[in-house]
Design an enzyme around this catalytic site. Sequence first.
Site, PDB file in Angstrom:
ATOM      1  N   GLU A  37     -11.307   4.714  -0.322  1.00 22.98           N
ATOM      2  CA  GLU A  37     -11.444   5.174   1.061  1.00 22.98           C
ATOM      3  C   GLU A  37     -12.274   6.459   1.168  1.00 22.98           C
ATOM      4  O   GLU A  37     -12.096   7.394   0.401  1.00 22.98           O
ATOM      5  CB  GLU A  37     -10.062   5.396   1.703  1.00 22.98           C
ATOM      6  CG  GLU A  37      -9.082   6.226   0.926  1.00 22.98           C
ATOM      7  CD  GLU A  37      -8.093   5.355   0.180  1.00 22.98           C
ATOM      8  OE1 GLU A  37      -8.482   4.276  -0.283  1.00 22.98           O
ATOM      9  OE2 GLU A  37      -6.940   5.776   0.033  1.00 22.98           O
TER      10      GLU A  37
ATOM     11  N   ASP B 146       0.841  -1.205   0.000  1.00 20.00           N
ATOM     12  CA  ASP B 146       0.000   0.000   0.000  1.00 20.00           C
ATOM     13  C   ASP B 146       0.870   1.247   0.000  1.00 20.00           C
ATOM     14  O   ASP B 146       0.592   2.219   0.713  1.00 20.00           O
ATOM     15  CB  ASP B 146      -0.916  -0.024   1.229  1.00 20.00           C
ATOM     16  CG  ASP B 146      -1.962   1.081   1.191  1.00 20.00           C
ATOM     17  OD1 ASP B 146      -2.442   1.480   2.282  1.00 20.00           O
ATOM     18  OD2 ASP B 146      -2.299   1.567   0.083  1.00 20.00           O
TER      19      ASP B 146
ATOM     20  N   ASP C 141      -3.410  -2.729  -2.241  1.00 15.33           N
ATOM     21  CA  ASP C 141      -4.461  -1.712  -2.236  1.00 15.33           C
ATOM     22  C   ASP C 141      -4.420  -0.915  -3.545  1.00 15.33           C
ATOM     23  O   ASP C 141      -3.452  -0.959  -4.293  1.00 15.33           O
ATOM     24  CB  ASP C 141      -4.242  -0.751  -1.046  1.00 15.33           C
ATOM     25  CG  ASP C 141      -5.426   0.200  -0.848  1.00 15.33           C
ATOM     26  OD1 ASP C 141      -5.222   1.291  -0.304  1.00 15.33           O
ATOM     27  OD2 ASP C 141      -6.560  -0.151  -1.266  1.00 15.33           O
ATOM     28  N   ASN C 142      -5.493  -0.204  -3.832  1.00 18.24           N
ATOM     29  CA  ASN C 142      -5.558   0.790  -4.914  1.00 18.24           C
ATOM     30  C   ASN C 142      -5.395   0.243  -6.320  1.00 18.24           C
ATOM     31  O   ASN C 142      -4.772   0.886  -7.176  1.00 18.24           O
ATOM     32  CB  ASN C 142      -4.517   1.901  -4.679  1.00 18.24           C
ATOM     33  CG  ASN C 142      -4.666   2.514  -3.323  1.00 18.24           C
ATOM     34  OD1 ASN C 142      -3.794   2.389  -2.476  1.00 18.24           O
ATOM     35  ND2 ASN C 142      -5.798   3.172  -3.069  1.00 18.24           N
TER      36      ASN C 142
ATOM     37  N   LYS D  92       2.271   3.502  -6.100  1.00 21.85           N
ATOM     38  CA  LYS D  92       1.768   2.512  -7.061  1.00 21.85           C
ATOM     39  C   LYS D  92       2.816   2.146  -8.097  1.00 21.85           C
ATOM     40  O   LYS D  92       2.796   1.028  -8.602  1.00 21.85           O
ATOM     41  CB  LYS D  92       0.500   3.040  -7.740  1.00 21.85           C
ATOM     42  CG  LYS D  92      -0.516   3.606  -6.751  1.00 21.85           C
ATOM     43  CD  LYS D  92      -0.690   2.703  -5.533  1.00 21.85           C
ATOM     44  CE  LYS D  92      -1.184   3.426  -4.295  1.00 21.85           C
ATOM     45  NZ  LYS D  92      -0.882   2.639  -3.042  1.00 21.85           N
TER      46      LYS D  92
HETATM   47  O1  LIG Z   1      -5.028   4.522  -0.922  1.00 18.95           O
HETATM   48  C1  LIG Z   1      -4.276   5.479  -1.558  1.00 18.95           C
HETATM   49  C2  LIG Z   1      -4.845   6.478  -2.334  1.00 18.95           C
HETATM   50  C3  LIG Z   1      -4.039   7.439  -2.961  1.00 18.95           C
HETATM   51  C4  LIG Z   1      -4.668   8.501  -3.747  1.00 18.95           C
HETATM   52  C5  LIG Z   1      -4.430   9.839  -3.459  1.00 18.95           C
HETATM   53  C6  LIG Z   1      -5.055  10.831  -4.199  1.00 18.95           C
HETATM   54  C7  LIG Z   1      -5.922  10.490  -5.228  1.00 18.95           C
HETATM   55  F1  LIG Z   1      -6.516  11.448  -5.943  1.00 18.95           F
HETATM   56  C8  LIG Z   1      -6.158   9.161  -5.518  1.00 18.95           C
HETATM   57  C9  LIG Z   1      -5.532   8.171  -4.777  1.00 18.95           C
HETATM   58  C10 LIG Z   1      -2.665   7.408  -2.810  1.00 18.95           C
HETATM   59  C11 LIG Z   1      -2.078   6.391  -2.031  1.00 18.95           C
HETATM   60  C12 LIG Z   1      -0.687   6.338  -1.834  1.00 18.95           C
HETATM   61  C13 LIG Z   1      -0.167   5.344  -1.049  1.00 18.95           C
HETATM   62  C14 LIG Z   1      -1.022   4.411  -0.465  1.00 18.95           C
HETATM   63  N1  LIG Z   1      -2.351   4.431  -0.653  1.00 18.95           N
HETATM   64  C15 LIG Z   1      -2.880   5.417  -1.397  1.00 18.95           C
HETATM   65 MG   LIG Z   2      -3.882   2.821  -0.316  1.00 15.47          MG
END
Ligand SMILES: Oc1cc(-c2ccc(F)cc2)cc2cccnc12
Ligand SMILES: [Mg+2]
Length: 214
Positions: A199, A141, A169-170, A144
Amino acid sequence: SAMSLERRILQYVQQQALRGDPDSVMAAIDKFGWEREFAMNVGDVKGVILDRFVKETAPKTMLELGTYMGYSAIRTVRLLPETARFITVEFNQENAAVAKEMIAFAGLQNRIIQIMSDSAEVIPQLKTKYGVETLDMVFIDHWKDVYLRDIKLLETNELLRKGTVVVADNIIKPGAPDYADYVRTCGKYDSTFHESNYEYSNDIDGLEKSVYRG
Ligand SMILES: Oc1cc(-c2ccc(F)cc2)cc2cccnc12
Ligand SMILES: [Mg+2]
């Protein structure tokens, strides 16, 4: 504002939650995420799916890549016995500092080994420096664009064994297409996608669960 989002969430938790009570810490972080500002924790909706994977796997040794504020570390370790070993790696020093305080507030500092470093540095050291033989479970997580690099590092450093469960995740948002394609097509994993919600949002996201064939 002068204080970072992560520091503001930590302060909110310290005011709203009960010291030593992981569930109240998670609830406070989720309440902040839904009611005030977005934070990139795995969150309560995807968190229920992660919980199920953790309960099913019952890992004795688990690695998390991407501690952030410590939410998923707290969420996971609360389901594990005292004897389990949970190692979490965070590259961003400020987030790692917040996570250390968050984990301590939850009373889980003796259950979580926190490493503040680049995962590419840590993974090759897990056997020699951290006494890991193989991993029963991994939660990926962090950023990416390094998911694929890191699962290949886990393979080449012989940290996976037949049945190791790797959860990421993601997969949809922001997305890790090169990683998803690899685990689904390389022939080394039985991989399944578990659709959920992003989330603190109704947007679509999901977790990939990939079981190493050994
Ligand atoms: O769950 C996550 C979500 C996002 C994220 C941030 C801004 C957005 F517009 C979309 C997605 C970044 C992550 C970075 C590291 C671990 N998890 C993440
Ligand atoms: Mg994440």
